[in-house]
Design a protein around this motif. Structure first.
Motif, PDB file in Angstrom:
ATOM      1  N   ASN A   1       0.841  -1.199   0.000  1.00  7.69           N
ATOM      2  CA  ASN A   1       0.000   0.000   0.000  1.00  7.69           C
ATOM      3  C   ASN A   1       0.876   1.250   0.000  1.00  7.69           C
ATOM      4  OD1 ASN A   1      -0.383  -1.320   2.849  1.00  7.69           O
ATOM      5  ND2 ASN A   1      -0.935   0.753   3.313  1.00  7.69           N
ATOM      6  N   ASP A   2       0.701   2.171   0.892  1.00  9.32           N
ATOM      7  CA  ASP A   2       1.282   3.525   0.770  1.00  9.32           C
ATOM      8  C   ASP A   2       2.756   3.587   0.355  1.00  9.32           C
ATOM      9  OD1 ASP A   2      -1.015   3.612   2.249  1.00  9.32           O
ATOM     10  OD2 ASP A   2      -0.104   4.458   4.023  1.00  9.32           O
TER      11      ASP A   2
ATOM     12  N   GLN B   1       4.635   0.328   2.087  1.00 10.99           N
ATOM     13  CA  GLN B   1       3.952  -0.555   3.020  1.00 10.99           C
ATOM     14  C   GLN B   1       3.832  -1.923   2.347  1.00 10.99           C
ATOM     15  OE1 GLN B   1       2.133   0.456   6.448  1.00 10.99           O
ATOM     16  NE2 GLN B   1       4.250   1.008   6.036  1.00 10.99           N
TER      17      GLN B   1
ATOM     18  N   TRP C   1      -3.403  -7.363   2.876  1.00 13.44           N
ATOM     19  CA  TRP C   1      -2.721  -6.595   3.922  1.00 13.44           C
ATOM     20  C   TRP C   1      -2.432  -7.506   5.122  1.00 13.44           C
ATOM     21  CZ3 TRP C   1      -3.245  -4.879   8.988  1.00 13.44           C
ATOM     22  CH2 TRP C   1      -2.510  -3.743   9.334  1.00 13.44           C
TER      23      TRP C   1
ATOM     24  N   MET D   1       2.691  -5.039   8.829  1.00 12.22           N
ATOM     25  CA  MET D   1       3.414  -4.243   7.843  1.00 12.22           C
ATOM     26  C   MET D   1       4.931  -4.277   7.990  1.00 12.22           C
ATOM     27  SD  MET D   1       1.744  -2.710   5.403  1.00 12.22           S
ATOM     28  CE  MET D   1       0.951  -4.260   5.109  1.00 12.22           C
TER      29      MET D   1
ATOM     30  N   PHE E   1       4.249   0.938  10.284  1.00  7.62           N
ATOM     31  CA  PHE E   1       3.336   1.676   9.410  1.00  7.62           C
ATOM     32  C   PHE E   1       4.077   2.794   8.677  1.00  7.62           C
ATOM     33  CE2 PHE E   1      -1.260   0.779  11.075  1.00  7.62           C
ATOM     34  CZ  PHE E   1      -1.049  -0.576  10.926  1.00  7.62           C
ATOM     35  N   SER E   2       3.306   3.613   7.977  1.00  5.08           N
ATOM     36  CA  SER E   2       3.875   4.586   7.040  1.00  5.08           C
ATOM     37  C   SER E   2       4.739   5.644   7.716  1.00  5.08           C
ATOM     38  CB  SER E   2       2.747   5.277   6.274  1.00  5.08           C
ATOM     39  OG  SER E   2       2.248   4.371   5.334  1.00  5.08           O
TER      40      SER E   2
ATOM     41  N   ARG F   1      -0.307   8.581  13.508  1.00  3.48           N
ATOM     42  CA  ARG F   1       0.584   7.886  12.577  1.00  3.48           C
ATOM     43  C   ARG F   1       1.054   8.713  11.378  1.00  3.48           C
ATOM     44  NH1 ARG F   1      -4.399   5.323  12.488  1.00  3.48           N
ATOM     45  NH2 ARG F   1      -5.645   5.632  10.620  1.00  3.48           N
ATOM     46  N   ASP F   2       1.963   8.087  10.650  1.00  5.47           N
ATOM     47  CA  ASP F   2       2.421   8.541   9.333  1.00  5.47           C
ATOM     48  C   ASP F   2       3.241   9.829   9.386  1.00  5.47           C
ATOM     49  OD1 ASP F   2       0.798   6.396   8.708  1.00  5.47           O
ATOM     50  OD2 ASP F   2      -0.896   7.623   8.037  1.00  5.47           O
TER      51      ASP F   2
ATOM     52  N   GLU G   1      -5.051  10.610   7.122  1.00  8.07           N
ATOM     53  CA  GLU G   1      -3.854   9.776   7.106  1.00  8.07           C
ATOM     54  C   GLU G   1      -2.791  10.422   6.206  1.00  8.07           C
ATOM     55  OE1 GLU G   1      -5.384   5.361   7.942  1.00  8.07           O
ATOM     56  OE2 GLU G   1      -5.748   5.951   5.867  1.00  8.07           O
ATOM     57  N   CYS G   2      -1.557  10.014   6.452  1.00  3.87           N
ATOM     58  CA  CYS G   2      -0.440  10.291   5.545  1.00  3.87           C
ATOM     59  C   CYS G   2      -0.270  11.751   5.114  1.00  3.87           C
ATOM     60  CB  CYS G   2      -0.571   9.402   4.303  1.00  3.87           C
ATOM     61  SG  CYS G   2      -0.551   7.664   4.715  1.00  3.87           S
TER      62      CYS G   2
ATOM     63  N   TYR H   1      -4.253   7.184  -3.452  1.00  2.00           N
ATOM     64  CA  TYR H   1      -4.318   7.402  -1.996  1.00  2.00           C
ATOM     65  C   TYR H   1      -2.920   7.602  -1.436  1.00  2.00           C
ATOM     66  CZ  TYR H   1      -6.481   6.947   2.631  1.00  2.00           C
ATOM     67  OH  TYR H   1      -6.961   7.206   3.881  1.00  2.00           O
ATOM     68  N   ALA H   2      -2.868   8.305  -0.317  1.00  2.00           N
ATOM     69  CA  ALA H   2      -1.673   8.397   0.524  1.00  2.00           C
ATOM     70  C   ALA H   2      -0.403   8.850  -0.211  1.00  2.00           C
ATOM     71  CB  ALA H   2      -1.419   7.044   1.212  1.00  2.00           C
TER      72      ALA H   2
ATOM     73  N   TRP I   1      -8.635   1.573  -0.728  1.00  2.00           N
ATOM     74  CA  TRP I   1      -8.929   0.563   0.303  1.00  2.00           C
ATOM     75  C   TRP I   1     -10.264  -0.144   0.059  1.00  2.00           C
ATOM     76  CZ3 TRP I   1      -5.415  -1.521   3.091  1.00  2.00           C
ATOM     77  CH2 TRP I   1      -4.328  -0.784   3.540  1.00  2.00           C
TER      78      TRP I   1
HETATM   79  C1  FRU Z   1      -2.969   4.553   4.868  1.00  3.83           C
HETATM   80  C2  FRU Z   1      -2.627   3.754   6.099  1.00  3.83           C
HETATM   81  C3  FRU Z   1      -1.742   4.548   7.012  1.00  3.83           C
HETATM   82  C4  FRU Z   1      -1.023   3.477   7.774  1.00  3.83           C
HETATM   83  C5  FRU Z   1      -0.838   2.392   6.731  1.00  3.83           C
HETATM   84  C6  FRU Z   1      -0.895   0.999   7.265  1.00  3.83           C
HETATM   85  O1  FRU Z   1      -3.265   3.815   3.740  1.00  3.83           O
HETATM   86  O2  FRU Z   1      -3.824   3.341   6.733  1.00  3.83           O
HETATM   87  O3  FRU Z   1      -2.416   5.472   7.828  1.00  3.83           O
HETATM   88  O4  FRU Z   1       0.185   3.929   8.283  1.00  3.83           O
HETATM   89  O5  FRU Z   1      -1.878   2.577   5.791  1.00  3.83           O
HETATM   90  O6  FRU Z   1      -0.536   0.071   6.296  1.00  3.83           O
END
Ligand code: FRU
Length: 497
Positions: A38-39, A55, A63, A66, A98-99, A167-168, A223-224, A285-286, A306
């Motif tokens: 992902n991100d 990620q 998923w 991570m 995570f990110s 986070r992130d 997020e992010c 995204y992200a 997602w």
């Molecule tokens: C965004 C997210 C972040 C998190 C990560 C987890 O897509 O939900 O906020 O750090 O993915 O994989």
């Protein structure tokens, strides 16, 4: 010391990668070495290479706990995999790394700041995990987690801030030489905010202030975050969860948000002036950005959504891809995106057709215009300005009943992407529309960048962008045009190889 968990992940990815044929991956978009992506994380320039971490769960195309995967590139288009750099192998990150982001330290090493998720129950009894921020330091290849981790914990949070949604981190160096990290958080009102933390050495951090708050406006948790200056303005990018649509501007679910404003580095005050979505399609995204050595701000996002991950069959050996790098600019107060200029280095052939009449629902197929990897600009105008056509469509990735379409309706001033017939057999979102004010006259320019498993559509020089992934069998490569009414088009296609 490399942990057993990281060693296992590296051994696994090395073996699995060999079972995935190059032709089963996109030609110029990054996919995970194997398993799930992902991100984008830690997007940076270090030691002469572009670095993109991501990620990553190597063991499945879904998923899972991570890890951080790693790839490097000289041109942002050809990527080489390096071994995974982070695995969830410590007490404080056993539920996942995570990110996060990357920065070069004073001594020349590279520092990764990521969200470490530990094992804890939240008040409702859900096993959600406490989120803290941690650091790993390395040389562009191997990274060692810092012994003082985590470096930002719940003890650093202001009142009302959540320790479960925290986070992130995006870290940067301020003009005065200090470091700032922007971290997403869920404050007491349940919606998102971005908090700023300060440090003089990248290791010890103190809470500074709230940079921006959602106040229930754009979805829930943000997020992010990414935060940078651009063309005399300051830009905050975040990806909100649980969005409600607002006209054509935002759509349901996970979305993207760009806030443009001004920023005072001394006080940390960000004054918002305008907001817009970043991408109006289905899968984006992200995103994270870098500044290239020649001063371009370049963004890469996760080219997936997602809520629509089910488009990829669960048995596939990879899932998730990154978007094309996109150069950002601000024009007339809006964020514009254009495909990374380096893309032209991959052009094979060029085919141009001018003044083609597309009329009366008859399909128009043009010589030399087909394929699944290409960069094609279509300039559209009415044949008769007194009698504007109702609709013009471009169909691509077409064969028999398979196709994806992008259509423009001047009376509605909308562009629609439709991947209903792309071969997907899942009940997920397959269509999205984008409002393009000023297009009622029937004039519009659509630039389609197709790779094997995606379409990115840049409208009017990047004023709006619509992105979608599609997993249509690769032999579907026909392209055709048709119109309800009379339209005239100029087409310039560059094959990509
Ligand atoms: C965004 C997210 C972040 C998190 C990560 C987890 O897509 O939900 O906020 O750090 O993915 O994989």
């Amino acid at each position: 010391m490399i942990s057993q968990a990281l060693r296992d992940a590296r051994r696994y990815e090395e073996i699995l990668e060999k079972t995935i044929e190059e032709s089963q991956r996109p030609l110029f978009h990054l996919t995970p070495r194997c398993g799930w992506m992902n991100d984008p994380n830690g997007f940076s320039i270090y030691d002469g290479f572009y670095h993109l971490f991501y990620q990553y769960y190597p063991y499945s195309s879904k998923w899972g706990p991570m890890h951080w995967g790693h790839a490097i590139s000289r041109d942002l288009l050809h990527w080489n995999y390096l071994p995974a750099v982070l695995a969830p192998d410590q007490l404080y990150d056993q539920k996942g790394c995570f990110s996060g982001s990357a920065i070069t330290m004073e001594d020349g090493r590279q520092l990764l700041m990521y969200t470490s998720v530990g094992e804890t129950m939240d008040p409702a009894g859900f096993d959600s995990g406490i989120q803290t921020q941690s650091i790993a330091i390395g040389d562009g290849f191997e990274y060692e987690k810092y012994s003082g981790n985590p470096v930002i914990t719940e003890a650093d949070l202001p009142e009302g801030a959540s320790r479960f949604d925290f986070r992130d981190p995006k870290v940067w160096k301020a003009e005065d030489g200090t470091y700032v990290a922007a971290v997403a958080n869920r404050p007491a009102d349940g919606s998102g905010s971005v908090l700023l933390f300060k440090s003089t050495d990248l290791l010890h951090w103190k809470y500074w202030r709230v940079l921006a708050s959602n106040r229930g406006r754009f979805g829930s948790m943000w997020e992010c975050p990414d935060f940078f200056s651009l063309d005399g303005k300051q830009v905050l990018l975040v990806s909100p969860q649980d969005m409600h649509p607002s006209g054509f501007e935002y759509h349901n679910g996970n979305g993207t948000l760009c806030l443009i404003g001004t920023y005072d580095e001394k006080t940390g005050e960000f004054v918002e002036e305008s907001n817009q979505a970043i991408d109006y399609g289905i899968d984006f995204y992200a995103p994270q950005t870098i500044e290239t050595p020649d001063g371009h701000r370049v963004m890469i996002g996760w080219m997936q959504n997602w809520d629509a991950c089910a488009i990829r069959a669960p048995y596939e050996k990879w899932a998730g891809q990154m978007s094309l790098p996109r150069e950002l600019s601000i024009r007339n107060g809006r964020l514009y995106q254009s495909p990374w200029r380096g893309l032209s280095s991959l052009y094979t052939d060029t085919v141009i057709h001018k003044n083609v009449l597309v009329s009366g629902l008859d399909e128009v197929v043009l010589e030399g215009i087909s394929g699944r990897c290409l960069d094609m600009t279509v300039r559209i105008r009415p044949a008769d300005r007194e009698k504007i056509f109702h609709k013009i469509s471009i169909r691509f990735a077409q064969k028999d009943n398979l196709r994806t379409g992008v259509s423009f309706r001047p009376y509605e001033q909308t562009v629609k992407i439709d991947r209903k017939y792309s071969g997907s057999c899942r009940a997920i979102v397959h269509q999205r529309r984008c409002l393009v004010p000023g297009s009622r006259c029937g004039e519009i320019t659509l630039r389609l960048i197709l790779d094997r498993y995606s379409a990115e559509i840049f409208i009017n020089d990047g004023e709006y962008v619509m992105t979608a992934s599609l997993f249509t069998p690769l032999e579907a490569e026909r392209i055709c045009f048709f119109a309800d009414g009379d339209a005239v088009i100029d087409v310039e296609k560059h094959g990509i190889g």
